[in-house]
Enzyme design. Structure first.
Site, mmCIF file in Angstrom:
data_model
loop_
_atom_site.group_PDB
_atom_site.id
_atom_site.type_symbol
_atom_site.label_atom_id
_atom_site.label_comp_id
_atom_site.label_asym_id
_atom_site.label_seq_id
_atom_site.Cartn_x
_atom_site.Cartn_y
_atom_site.Cartn_z
ATOM 1 N N LYS A 87 45.861 59.502 39.862
ATOM 2 C CA LYS A 87 45.917 60.575 40.868
ATOM 3 C C LYS A 87 44.656 60.697 41.731
ATOM 4 C CE LYS A 87 43.909 64.301 38.344
ATOM 5 N NZ LYS A 87 43.797 65.744 38.339
ATOM 6 N N SER A 127 53.415 66.613 44.870
ATOM 7 C CA SER A 127 52.172 67.145 45.446
ATOM 8 C C SER A 127 52.366 67.520 46.904
ATOM 9 C CB SER A 127 51.078 66.067 45.341
ATOM 10 O OG SER A 127 49.959 66.415 46.119
ATOM 11 N N TYR A 152 48.132 56.817 46.979
ATOM 12 C CA TYR A 152 48.467 57.873 46.005
ATOM 13 C C TYR A 152 49.553 58.778 46.588
ATOM 14 C CZ TYR A 152 48.355 62.466 43.931
ATOM 15 O OH TYR A 152 48.758 63.672 43.382
ATOM 16 N N LYS A 156 53.818 59.384 45.592
ATOM 17 C CA LYS A 156 54.518 60.666 45.357
ATOM 18 C C LYS A 156 55.772 60.744 46.236
ATOM 19 C CE LYS A 156 51.872 62.521 42.272
ATOM 20 N NZ LYS A 156 52.357 62.651 40.890
HETATM 21 C C1 WQD Z 1 39.466 70.119 48.311
HETATM 22 C C2 WQD Z 1 38.558 70.441 49.497
HETATM 23 C C3 WQD Z 1 37.359 68.561 50.361
HETATM 24 C C4 WQD Z 1 34.806 67.883 46.894
HETATM 25 C C5 WQD Z 1 43.462 66.302 46.028
HETATM 26 C C6 WQD Z 1 44.698 65.467 46.037
HETATM 27 C C7 WQD Z 1 45.886 66.330 45.724
HETATM 28 C C8 WQD Z 1 45.668 67.007 44.416
HETATM 29 C C9 WQD Z 1 44.385 67.837 44.469
HETATM 30 C C10 WQD Z 1 46.637 65.744 42.616
HETATM 31 C C11 WQD Z 1 38.610 69.372 50.578
HETATM 32 C C12 WQD Z 1 36.405 69.603 49.795
HETATM 33 C C13 WQD Z 1 35.776 68.388 47.756
HETATM 34 C C14 WQD Z 1 33.431 68.026 47.223
HETATM 35 C C15 WQD Z 1 34.050 69.182 49.221
HETATM 36 N N1 WQD Z 1 45.578 66.040 43.386
HETATM 37 N N2 WQD Z 1 35.391 69.030 48.888
HETATM 38 N N3 WQD Z 1 33.107 68.674 48.373
HETATM 39 O O1 WQD Z 1 41.619 66.485 48.443
HETATM 40 O O2 WQD Z 1 42.634 68.821 48.715
HETATM 41 O O3 WQD Z 1 43.562 67.275 47.012
HETATM 42 O O4 WQD Z 1 43.316 66.936 44.772
HETATM 43 O O5 WQD Z 1 47.753 66.179 42.664
HETATM 44 O O6 WQD Z 1 47.020 65.505 45.664
HETATM 45 O O7 WQD Z 1 44.850 64.932 47.330
HETATM 46 O O8 WQD Z 1 41.307 68.261 46.647
HETATM 47 O O9 WQD Z 1 39.374 69.166 45.435
HETATM 48 O O10 WQD Z 1 39.220 66.822 46.416
HETATM 49 O O11 WQD Z 1 39.180 68.775 47.942
HETATM 50 O O12 WQD Z 1 33.719 69.752 50.277
HETATM 51 O O13 WQD Z 1 32.514 67.571 46.482
HETATM 52 O O14 WQD Z 1 37.215 70.471 49.046
HETATM 53 O O15 WQD Z 1 36.835 68.026 51.580
HETATM 54 O O16 WQD Z 1 38.507 70.020 51.826
HETATM 55 P P1 WQD Z 1 42.245 67.688 47.835
HETATM 56 P P2 WQD Z 1 39.718 68.217 46.540
#
Ligand code: WQD
Length: 344
Positions: A87, A127, A152, A156
């Site tokens: 994931k 997702s 990924y 899905k």
């Molecule tokens: C969230 C926001 C980042 C880390 C992913 C998958 C999704 C699901 C959840 C499985 C974004 C910002 C992040 C950091 C940051 N996974 N960020 N600094 O990308 O929305 O979703 O995880 O089901 O399918 O795509 O989640 O937590 O990575 O990011 O600023 O160190 O936080 O840019 O805006 P995301 P995330």
């Protein structure tokens, strides 16, 4: 006689919390997990919370013969919740074939075995990634599926189509597709929670590791988006609320409440929060100051997405209940527990 549910990926973050809620609702649970991204200690944690030890089979869902033996061994598996999948969005870009094999073949194996063992239905872990950047927000289930931004996300989308085509071909099974938004937080006991391997990719584990001093500072990936404070917006959902949605979905299948053989639900709170808003909410709800810096955008990030959860609320009969403050406190309590236990 308790009805038995098979949970693949059941020692993972969402899987383990779902096993707890299934047991709390009186179901018997068999976990299958290859432990590639989790530990068998989670089975002990589940037992500690509920007092019931789930059956556990260390197995990869790519192993058709192994799966067949598990179905035969447990005999009366009534339904499946399928979490087991790779994931990490970024990793999927580097290793697409690993993602296509793992995420597609594991589902195909399960779908082939279900009719053979009279398994009635499957709840599939999908997702909000399937929507890409929606044209209209909040996003509803009938929003157009966009071209996936990563292998990924593509797996899905393809998984959903595999399930639909299998059922359309006459397979005697039912399915509920749950499209999660952003699962965060931990069980209120802090006995189970999110355990990312290595450097966390997701926001909350990196944030709490920064708060406890494992990471020097949190990088906010961009504040030049077209949002009120410039940072990306997501729909952060408490992992226990998300787990409960799976139990409601299993009930719906086993009690023949489905309106169609395949149903889709957005599992979100309906509230969008920006990265900066989340950071401030964490500081306010825990009293812990966070060291962060704004850096450049992360490739592949979409700007903003949050759910319209009306269908889940009104048809499925599920609603997110936790406040973001309680959810962030649960994540912080879990991080502190990991420190106390010398794990991180
Ligand atoms: C969230 C926001 C980042 C880390 C992913 C998958 C999704 C699901 C959840 C499985 C974004 C910002 C992040 C950091 C940051 N996974 N960020 N600094 O990308 O929305 O979703 O995880 O089901 O399918 O795509 O989640 O937590 O990575 O990011 O600023 O160190 O936080 O840019 O805006 P995301 P995330």
């Amino acid at each position: 006689m308790k009805e038995r549910i098979l949970v693949t990926g059941g020692t993972g973050f969402i899987g383990s919390h779902t096993v707890v809620e299934l047991q709390n609702s009186g179901y018997d649970v068999v976990i299958i997990d290859n432990l590639s991204n989790s530990s068998a200690d989670v089975v002990d944690g589940i037992e500690k919370i509920t007092g019931i030890r789930p059956d556990f089979e260390q197995l990869d869902c790519l192993d058709y013969e192994g799966l067949d033996k598990v179905f035969a061994k447990y005999g009366n598996i009534k339904s499946i919740i399928h979490f087991a999948a790779s994931k990490a969005v970024g990793e999927s870009v580097q290793k697409p074939l690993l993602y296509y094999r793992n995420n597609l073949v594991s589902l195909i194996n399960l779908l082939e075995l279900m009719p053979k063992y009279g398994v009635k239905g499957i709840v599939f872990s999908s997702s909000c990634t399937v929507y890409g950047q929606p044209d209209v927000l909040p996003v509803t289930e009938d929003a157009p599926i966009k071209v996936a931004e990563s292998p990924y996300g593509n797996t899905k989308q393809i998984n959903e189509e595999i399930i639909r085509d299998t059922i359309k071909s006459g397979s005697p099974i039912q399915a509920i597709l749950l499209r999660y938004f952003n699962p965060i937080g931990a069980h209120p006991t802090a006995i189970i929670g999110e355990m990312p391997n290595g450097v966390p990719q997701n926001l909350i584990p990196f944030l709490t590791q920064t708060a406890i001093g494992i990471r020097e500072k949190l990088s906010v990936f961009g504040d030049d988006y077209n949002t009120p404070d410039g940072s990306c917006i997501r729909d952060y959902i408490n992992v226990v609320d998300l787990a409960k949605a799976h139990v409601v979905a299993i009930d719906r299948i086993l009690q023949d409440k489905q309106d169609e053989q395949v149903e889709v639900f957005n599992i979100g709170t309906g509230r969008g929060l920006s990265v900066l808003e989340l950071i401030h909410a964490f500081e306010e709800s825990t009293g812990v100051k966070l060291n962060y810096q704004i850096v450049g955008r992360r490739a592949g990030d979409i700007e903003q997405v949050w759910a319209n959860p009306d269908k889940a609320n009104n048809v499925l009969g599920w609603k997110a209940e936790s406040t973001i403050e309680d959810t962030l406190r649960s994540a912080w309590k879990w991080q502190q527990k990991l420190r106390e236990d010398g794990v991180q």
